[in-house]
Motif scaffolding. Structure first.
Motif, PDB file in Angstrom:
ATOM      1  N   GLN A 151      41.658  62.802  68.239  1.00  0.00           N
ATOM      2  CA  GLN A 151      42.429  61.847  69.039  1.00  0.00           C
ATOM      3  C   GLN A 151      41.516  60.675  69.384  1.00  0.00           C
ATOM      4  O   GLN A 151      40.353  60.875  69.760  1.00  0.00           O
ATOM      5  CB  GLN A 151      42.952  62.508  70.310  1.00  0.00           C
ATOM      6  CG  GLN A 151      43.957  61.618  71.020  1.00  0.00           C
ATOM      7  CD  GLN A 151      44.468  62.202  72.320  1.00  0.00           C
ATOM      8  OE1 GLN A 151      44.593  63.421  72.448  1.00  0.00           O
ATOM      9  NE2 GLN A 151      44.747  61.349  73.275  1.00  0.00           N
ATOM     10  N   LEU A 152      42.026  59.472  69.252  1.00  0.00           N
ATOM     11  CA  LEU A 152      41.191  58.286  69.473  1.00  0.00           C
ATOM     12  C   LEU A 152      41.007  58.004  70.959  1.00  0.00           C
ATOM     13  O   LEU A 152      41.938  58.161  71.749  1.00  0.00           O
ATOM     14  CB  LEU A 152      41.814  57.055  68.809  1.00  0.00           C
ATOM     15  CG  LEU A 152      41.932  57.068  67.287  1.00  0.00           C
ATOM     16  CD1 LEU A 152      42.491  55.737  66.795  1.00  0.00           C
ATOM     17  CD2 LEU A 152      40.566  57.338  66.638  1.00  0.00           C
ATOM     18  N   GLY A 153      39.820  57.556  71.302  1.00  0.00           N
ATOM     19  CA  GLY A 153      39.552  57.097  72.663  1.00  0.00           C
ATOM     20  C   GLY A 153      40.084  55.681  72.857  1.00  0.00           C
ATOM     21  O   GLY A 153      40.481  55.030  71.885  1.00  0.00           O
ATOM     22  N   PRO A 154      40.065  55.193  74.101  1.00  0.00           N
ATOM     23  CA  PRO A 154      40.664  53.877  74.416  1.00  0.00           C
ATOM     24  C   PRO A 154      40.124  52.721  73.575  1.00  0.00           C
ATOM     25  O   PRO A 154      40.890  51.860  73.162  1.00  0.00           O
ATOM     26  CB  PRO A 154      40.316  53.663  75.894  1.00  0.00           C
ATOM     27  CG  PRO A 154      39.879  54.989  76.412  1.00  0.00           C
ATOM     28  CD  PRO A 154      39.493  55.856  75.268  1.00  0.00           C
ATOM     29  N   GLU A 155      38.828  52.747  73.278  1.00  0.00           N
ATOM     30  CA  GLU A 155      38.274  51.621  72.503  1.00  0.00           C
ATOM     31  C   GLU A 155      38.797  51.605  71.084  1.00  0.00           C
ATOM     32  O   GLU A 155      39.133  50.556  70.528  1.00  0.00           O
ATOM     33  CB  GLU A 155      36.747  51.708  72.465  1.00  0.00           C
ATOM     34  CG  GLU A 155      36.118  50.973  73.622  1.00  0.00           C
ATOM     35  CD  GLU A 155      34.606  51.083  73.607  1.00  0.00           C
ATOM     36  OE1 GLU A 155      34.018  51.185  72.509  1.00  0.00           O
ATOM     37  OE2 GLU A 155      34.024  51.067  74.707  1.00  0.00           O
ATOM     38  N   GLU A 172      51.709  54.735  80.192  1.00  0.00           N
ATOM     39  CA  GLU A 172      50.390  55.258  79.849  1.00  0.00           C
ATOM     40  C   GLU A 172      49.861  54.669  78.549  1.00  0.00           C
ATOM     41  O   GLU A 172      50.581  54.075  77.785  1.00  0.00           O
ATOM     42  CB  GLU A 172      50.457  56.769  79.718  1.00  0.00           C
ATOM     43  CG  GLU A 172      50.784  57.444  81.026  1.00  0.00           C
ATOM     44  CD  GLU A 172      50.827  58.948  80.865  1.00  0.00           C
ATOM     45  OE1 GLU A 172      49.865  59.486  80.297  1.00  0.00           O
ATOM     46  OE2 GLU A 172      51.815  59.561  81.289  1.00  0.00           O
ATOM     47  N   ALA A 173      48.582  54.945  78.342  1.00  0.00           N
ATOM     48  CA  ALA A 173      47.983  54.473  77.094  1.00  0.00           C
ATOM     49  C   ALA A 173      48.574  55.240  75.921  1.00  0.00           C
ATOM     50  O   ALA A 173      48.879  56.422  76.044  1.00  0.00           O
ATOM     51  CB  ALA A 173      46.482  54.693  77.161  1.00  0.00           C
ATOM     52  N   PRO A 174      48.751  54.579  74.792  1.00  0.00           N
ATOM     53  CA  PRO A 174      49.299  55.263  73.624  1.00  0.00           C
ATOM     54  C   PRO A 174      48.352  56.336  73.096  1.00  0.00           C
ATOM     55  O   PRO A 174      47.136  56.190  73.185  1.00  0.00           O
ATOM     56  CB  PRO A 174      49.462  54.139  72.608  1.00  0.00           C
ATOM     57  CG  PRO A 174      48.589  53.040  73.075  1.00  0.00           C
ATOM     58  CD  PRO A 174      48.470  53.166  74.553  1.00  0.00           C
ATOM     59  N   VAL A 175      48.921  57.398  72.569  1.00  0.00           N
ATOM     60  CA  VAL A 175      48.118  58.452  71.952  1.00  0.00           C
ATOM     61  C   VAL A 175      48.098  58.208  70.443  1.00  0.00           C
ATOM     62  O   VAL A 175      49.143  58.186  69.799  1.00  0.00           O
ATOM     63  CB  VAL A 175      48.699  59.842  72.262  1.00  0.00           C
ATOM     64  CG1 VAL A 175      47.881  60.923  71.548  1.00  0.00           C
ATOM     65  CG2 VAL A 175      48.729  60.096  73.763  1.00  0.00           C
TER      66      VAL A 175
END
Ligand code: 0WD
Ligand code: CA
Length: 427
Positions: free
Chosen positions: A395-399, A376-379
């Motif tokens: 919490q940061l979004g994907p961009e 999964e994408a990192p948190v």
């Protein structure tokens, strides 16, 4: 025989675990503003406001305590050295003391502009944790499994910013935060725009920061008993770093930072480490209170690594070296107490503890195990500090995560090799 976490705790403090119980009410005025928890010392109280913090914002702490000096008291454990390492002129990390320097008294009236044209300036970079993580992996096996569960790994500079925030009136800051196997990793968030800005110093600022490095050269040599003089042209790629473990309240910390030199010789303790600083000569009351404000940063920066001595070179605006003064780090809070620019380190430690609790609480939803996260994408979380206001976390979004990774082979901001190692060493 492998030691357990509780063996280690007993070694460290030799006090019953219930010492961390929170208590209310004023405490007696003491001569020591900061309680350093030494081996076997009784534990002071930990402050608890009794109010749950809101999840995403933590307000700035009050700095005047209505009941005089009866404010929060949080323990800070005497830092113990774990390892040291050096960066060479190619910025390669070596687990040796090749970059260690020895203190020598600087020549009287030295010209701090000397060698400016030959300064090899390390390019500004994002505050990556790579070197510190390499060091931690080398020493980690000496500790019980889960030792850093609930703990924090960060560069010392980040911890200095956090602890001095209650008195920071001008400069905000941003951190990236990840939680892996129960350990928090903090790095300063430096955007590409900020990086360019930092690189693009005015000639005046550039020279001012050179004075500090030049002072380091005049104060250090490659051998312990060298004659005073120029210690060699400045190359800011070269650094010697110390990594320590300590505890703020009940949070374990592994922190690394640059140390300028040692007095005499390097020992197994931190006892001979020296921090070097320059500052404008004090000419009046205003200068004095400005300097006392600066001492807050000097103090925590050295305190965090257990550096006992700070040598300050006072200089003229044009860079001529005047008086040299040596400060004992632990005496500094006493020196500023009651003065116009005064500050109280126990407010910083109380805030630091609340800050870490706040960040931990915010990221607690992030409980998936490392294996579940693998694909999964990192948190990644972002903490923003606004002077006179406080901190917030999102919490940061994907961009934004992509911006943090900045095209390099990372999982969030952690180097891929560290992340993979974590997957195989889950607790
Ligand atoms: O490039 C960056 N953006 C930074 C890199 C910012 C802060 C730190 N770092 C690196 C350091 O080079 C080091 O490898 O992280 C590691 C740990 O640093 P630290 O000890 O946690 O950093 P800090 O306490 O902020 O600064 C210690 C010393 C400074 O001494 P003074 O007396 O000025 O506080 O590290 C040096 C400086 O000598 N230093 C830098 N040198 C060159 N470029 C920089 C920088 N940007 N920042 C700190
Ligand atoms: Ca320094």
């Amino acid at each position: 025989m492998k030691r357990t976490a509780s063996d280690l705790d007993a070694d460290e403090t030799r006090v019953p675990s219930k010492r961390l119980k929170t208590e209310f009410g004023p405490r007696p005025v003491s001569n020591e503003p900061v309680e350093i928890e030494r081996e076997g010392s009784p534990a002071p109280q930990v402050e608890d406001t009794g109010k749950p913090s809101p999840k995403s914002e933590l307000a700035y702490p009050p700095k005047s305590l209505s009941s005089g000096r009866s404010g929060p008291l949080v323990t800070f454990q005497q830092p113990s050295p774990l390892t040291t390492f050096s960066y060479d002129s190619k910025r390669e990390l070596r687990f040796d003391d090749s970059a260690l320097r020895y203190y020598v008294d600087p020549p009287h009236g030295a010209d701090l502009r000397y060698g400016y044209e030959r300064w090899v300036k390390r390019p500004e970079e994002k505050g990556r944790l790579d070197g510190l993580l390499k060091a931690w992996l080398r020493v980690r096996d000496g500790f019980p499994e889960g030792f850093m569960n609930g703990g924090v790994i960060a560069w010392r500079g980040v911890m200095t910013r956090i602890l001095t925030a209650p008195y920071e009136e001008r400069e905000g800051w941003h951190l990236n935060v990840m939680c892996v196997n129960g350990t928090l990793y903090l790095e300063e968030h430096v955007s590409d725009a900020k990086l360019l800005e930092k690189e693009d110093l005015t000639p005046h600022h550039r020279l001012q920061s050179y004075y500090g490095y030049s002072f380091e050269s005049f104060c250090t040599a490659g051998t312990p008993h060298a004659k005073p003089g120029w210690g060699g042209d400045v190359d800011t790629n070269v650094q010697w770093c110390s990594v320590v473990r300590t505890k703020l309240g009940n949070t374990r910390l592994v922190i690394g930072g640059e140390v300028d030199c040692v007095r005499g010789k390097l020992t197994k303790t931190n006892d001979t480490l020296v921090e070097l600083k320059t500052s404008l000569t004090i000419r009046n009351q205003l200068d004095e209170s400005r300097f006392e404000k600066k001492l807050l940063k000097f103090y925590f920066q050295s305190f965090l690594l257990g550096v006992p001595e700070i040598v300050v070179g006072f200089r003229s605006p044009a860079g001529k070296l005047g008086t040299i003064q040596s400060f004992q780090t632990m005496q500094i809070p006493r020196m500023v107490r009651g003065k116009p620019g005064s500050w109280d380190p126990s407010i910083c430690l109380g805030w630091g503890e609340r800050f870490l609790a706040f960040v931990k609480e915010a990221v607690q939803g992030d409980v998936r195990s490392a294996a579940a996260k693998e694909e999964e994408a990192p948190v990644v979380w972002r903490v923003d500090f606004k002077p006179r206001v406080g901190v917030s976390i999102i919490q940061l979004g994907p961009e934004a995560v992509e911006e943090v990774q900045a095209g390099s082979d990372r999982y969030g901001f952690l180097p891929r090799w560290y992340w993979e190692e974590q997957l195989h060493n889950q607790v």
